[in-house]
Design an enzyme around this catalytic site. Structure first.
Site, PDB file in Angstrom:
ATOM      1  CB  CYS A 183      40.038  23.417  -9.963  1.00  0.00           C
ATOM      2  SG  CYS A 183      39.850  22.551 -11.548  1.00  0.00           S
ATOM      3  CD  GLU A 228      37.796  26.126 -10.858  1.00  0.00           C
ATOM      4  OE1 GLU A 228      38.783  26.874 -10.857  1.00  0.00           O
ATOM      5  OE2 GLU A 228      37.805  25.006 -11.418  1.00  0.00           O
ATOM      6  CE  LYS A 264      42.504  26.888  -9.872  1.00  0.00           C
ATOM      7  NZ  LYS A 264      41.709  26.695 -11.119  1.00  0.00           N
TER       8      LYS A 264
END
Length: 279
Positions: free
Chosen positions: A155, A40, A114
């Site tokens: 994540c 990330e 994300k």
């Protein structure tokens, strides 16, 4: 297939981070990787929104994306750029936390923004409000490749099992979870959550991570957990890179997916339920 996980210690200067990432990518290709995966925010780890606004670029002018696309084409490998922090044209000025899958011809095979924002109070001294600077995505993304069908995530998505179940039921064989995990939550939850997602879906899970203390010109320095992991569909840890930056290799036998799902076919045993109801 052979995969390479790149464990980085990115700072808040994209121009300084890029040569390190590029060197590791060449090392991955030299080691025979068919796909290399970065963590990330590969381009910039920063807690300062003002600094990010000064150094981040839009997708069409981002130097990290352009350079890694060129490198994928030169090296003839797939590259999963775990995510890049990018400017958007949103009226509120928030950034995107965007993952890219780059094909060996340098084209962008898939993009994923994300979905779940890291808005948490880890402790009295450590809190995050990702949604204050980044806007969430809205769509799950699968990519069919000549290696495997790959489901993308980033994540904090890791804590939302329904995303991975949906990806696996739609055909994913490999799940990517690039991350910049907090040391506190990493020590408590990183391994167990990644193993759980692999077991629940019968997928391989590849999770390249940021690691260590990250240099910052503005804002608080940040620390991340490291321990880039590769996990088998049966939940076995195939690779744990510890806390040092570098490149780790793992060989994936995709027949293990069929084997794991055949032994415990829970992925296909969903049943409708009512409730929950209070007594």
């Amino acid at each position: 297939m052979r995969a390479a996980l790149l464990q980085l210690n990115s700072g808040d200067d994209p121009a300084a981070n890029l040569p390190v990432t590029l060197d590791y990518l060449h090392e991955a290709a030299a080691g025979g990787a068919h796909i290399a995966l970065t963590p990330e925010v590969t381009n910039c780890v920063s807690s300062s929104r003002a600094h990010q606004n000064n150094v981040l670029q839009h997708e069409d002018s981002d130097i990290t994306l352009a350079t890694l696309r060129d490198a994928a084409r030169e090296l003839q490998i797939w590259v999963l750029i775990g995510s890049l922090a990018l400017k958007t044209h949103d009226a509120d000025g928030r950034f995107a936390n965007r993952s890219f899958l780059i094909a060996p011809d340098g084209t962008i095979a898939a993009r994923y923004d994300k979905v779940h924002m890291f808005d948490v109070q880890v402790s009295e001294a450590e809190s995050y409000r990702e949604s204050s600077g980044f806007r969430p995505g809205t769509h799950a993304v699968l990519a069919d490749t000549d290696l495997a069908c790959i489901g993308l995530s980033v994540c904090y998505d890791l804590r939302f099992a329904y995303l991975y179940r949906a990806l696996a039921q739609a055909g994913a064989e490999i799940l990517t979870v690039p991350a910049a995990f907090s040391p506190v939550t990493g020590a408590a939850h990183w391994h167990v959550l990644l193993r759980a997602r692999a077991i629940e879906t019968g997928c391989f899970v590849l999770a390249p991570a940021q690691t260590g203390q990250h240099a910052a010109h503005e804002g608080k320095p940040r620390q991340t957990y490291g321990h880039s992991l590769a996990v088998s569909p049966w939940g076995e840890v195939l690779l744990d890179m510890g806390t040092q930056p570098g490149v780790g290799f793992v060989t994936l036998d995709l027949d293990q997916i069929v084997g794991a799902r055949g032994r415990i076919p829970a992925l296909f045993h969903d049943r409708p339920i009512e409730g929950p109801a209070h007594p």
